[in-house]
Design an enzyme around this catalytic site. Structure first.
Site, short mmCIF file in Angstrom:
data_model
loop_
_atom_site.label_atom_id
_atom_site.label_comp_id
_atom_site.label_asym_id
_atom_site.label_seq_id
_atom_site.Cartn_x
_atom_site.Cartn_y
_atom_site.Cartn_z
N LYS A 1 -0.07 3.66 -2.66
CA LYS A 1 -1.11 4.68 -2.53
C LYS A 1 -0.54 6.08 -2.31
CE LYS A 1 -4.73 1.53 -0.83
NZ LYS A 1 -4.07 0.28 -0.44
N SER B 1 -6.40 2.98 4.25
CA SER B 1 -5.70 2.27 3.18
C SER B 1 -6.68 1.53 2.28
CB SER B 1 -4.65 1.30 3.74
OG SER B 1 -3.71 0.96 2.76
N SER C 1 0.80 -1.24 0.00
CA SER C 1 0.00 0.00 0.00
C SER C 1 0.82 1.27 0.00
CB SER C 1 -0.96 0.01 1.19
OG SER C 1 -2.11 -0.74 0.90
#
Length: 422
Positions: A108, A165, A105
């Protein structure tokens, strides 16, 4: 996937979490979700541990240090790490900084960066509502629990992206910014090239596992620095320890927030392939640091590694203003000028990241390259000044004229020649 008919949003959330926990491919698959706040530690317990790195620990180095600076700590449980000064970009500590690794993640970060760029460019507004596609709704792994019936704004999706997330939030934002996730991935890789992320290739906006998806600890630090410079408002979100959407409260995935009040961002990542990755930023005294660790076996080990790096940076380095823009540091003497000289100063403020108590060892050298025959005007670039310490170049910036100085007249030149002959 589950349909919303006959189910409350909270019931749907619980059902989704149960389904995701049973899916081996999920990202942050066991994230705890309930109707009240929960702690990062509780979330960490539900995730469990991943295998510790195998092989020798990466060798630490301190490019910004000098011979009196202690070697950075060895972090054997991490696959790689980088400690960067956010203001200057100086690397205070590193180990395997360019190893190409799955980002999970941490991907992101780029999704957030491009969303903020669209906001700054006027293509998006924070209060703008975003439609949720079936693809966004069906994203596996961590989620903020939006669905095609949701009325959700860009601002809410950014919270869901950075704090929760949410892979659903990442997909929805990507589709809104670029029209499709495929087009957004092209934007991600183009921006990565613009920033200089030489170890990175993106294949999706979420970080869900893909053999072609990779980055490095150095690239994560470089991207984080670009975000802090251009979109510092991200800290208003990333410092929050929880977020509630549709009556579902989720704790931030960043466990360092609960441990260290100096930390106010940025992002974490976890897949089976990546291990426990943390990208944290903290204001420590006069210095803002960016610490990135990858591959940790648990959140506890990765959090401890982040704290060790931040403590090292705070203890052994400082940011020092060496020069002020347009303040004189030299006088350029030249017979081509009518006055015979012109005051010179740096075109910009010069901040350096230095080992503690090393400011007195900094020297500077000016290389003049301008043709002075036509004279010079105030603000004209005349060359460059290089700042060094102990033989290491620290910064090079342009130097400019601080006053007008027209070309010497014919009579001035004759007078000077005669003066030299006498």
């Amino acid at each position: 996937m589950f349909k919303t008919t006959g189910l409350s949003r909270a019931a749907l959330a619980a059902a989704l979490v149960f389904a995701q926990a049973a899916t081996a491919k999920t990202h942050h698959a066991h994230q705890a979700v309930d109707n009240g706040p929960h702690t990062a530690a509780a979330a960490a317990d539900k995730i469990g541990a991943t295998a510790a790195p195998t092989g020798p620990a990466p060798v630490p180095d301190s490019p910004a240090g000098d011979k009196s600076t202690p070697v950075p700590p060895t972090l054997p449980d991490m696959t790689a790490f980088v400690l960067m000064d956010a203001a200057t970009g100086a690397i205070l500590a590193e180990a395997a900084p360019h190893a190409q690794l799955p980002p999970a993640s941490l991907t992101k970060l780029m999704t957030a960066h491009l969303t903020y760029k669209a906001l700054h460019g006027g293509g998006l507004k924070l209060d703008q509502t975003v439609p949720i596609s079936v693809d966004a709704w069906h994203q596996q792994g961590s989620t903020m629990f939006v669905d095609p019936n949701s009325v959700v704004t860009v601002d809410q999706l950014l919270h869901g992206l950075i704090i929760d997330s949410g892979n659903d939030a990442a997909t929805a934002l990507a589709e809104q910014v670029a029209g499709s996730t495929d087009a957004f991935v092209q934007m991600m890789n183009k921006e990565a090239a613009n920033i200089g992320l030489s170890d990175t290739n993106y294949t999706n906006p979420t970080g869900l596992p893909d053999p072609a998806l990779h980055t490095s600890a150095m690239d994560v630090a470089l991207l984080s620095r670009a975000i802090l410079q251009n979109e510092p408002e991200i800290l208003d979100i990333s410092k929050q320890q929880s977020y509630t959407y549709a009556n579902i409260t989720q704790a931030s995935w960043n466990p360092v927030l609960a441990k260290d009040p100096t930390v106010d961002g940025l992002k974490t990542g976890l897949t089976k392939e990546s291990g426990h990755c943390i990208d944290a930023t903290a204001q420590r005294g006069n210095i803002r640091l960016i610490a990135v660790v990858t591959g940790g076996p648990t959140w506890s080990e990765s959090t401890a590694a982040i704290e060790t790096l931040l403590d090292y940076g705070q203890k052994f380095f400082t940011d020092t203003k060496i020069a002020t823009a347009n303040q004189q540091i030299d006088t350029l003497n030249n017979d081509a000028l009518d006055s015979g000289s012109v005051p010179v100063g740096p075109a910009q403020d010069v901040f350096l990241t230095l080992p503690a108590d090393a400011a007195n060892s900094v020297t500077h050298n000016i290389a003049y390259t301008a043709d002075l025959t036509p004279g010079v005007t105030k603000g004209e670039t005349l060359g460059n000044v290089t700042y060094s310490a102990n033989g290491t170049t620290l910064a090079t910036v342009p130097v400019v004229a601080l006053a007008d100085s027209p070309a010497a007249s014919f009579f001035t030149k004759i007078k000077r020649k005669l003066g030299k002959m006498l």
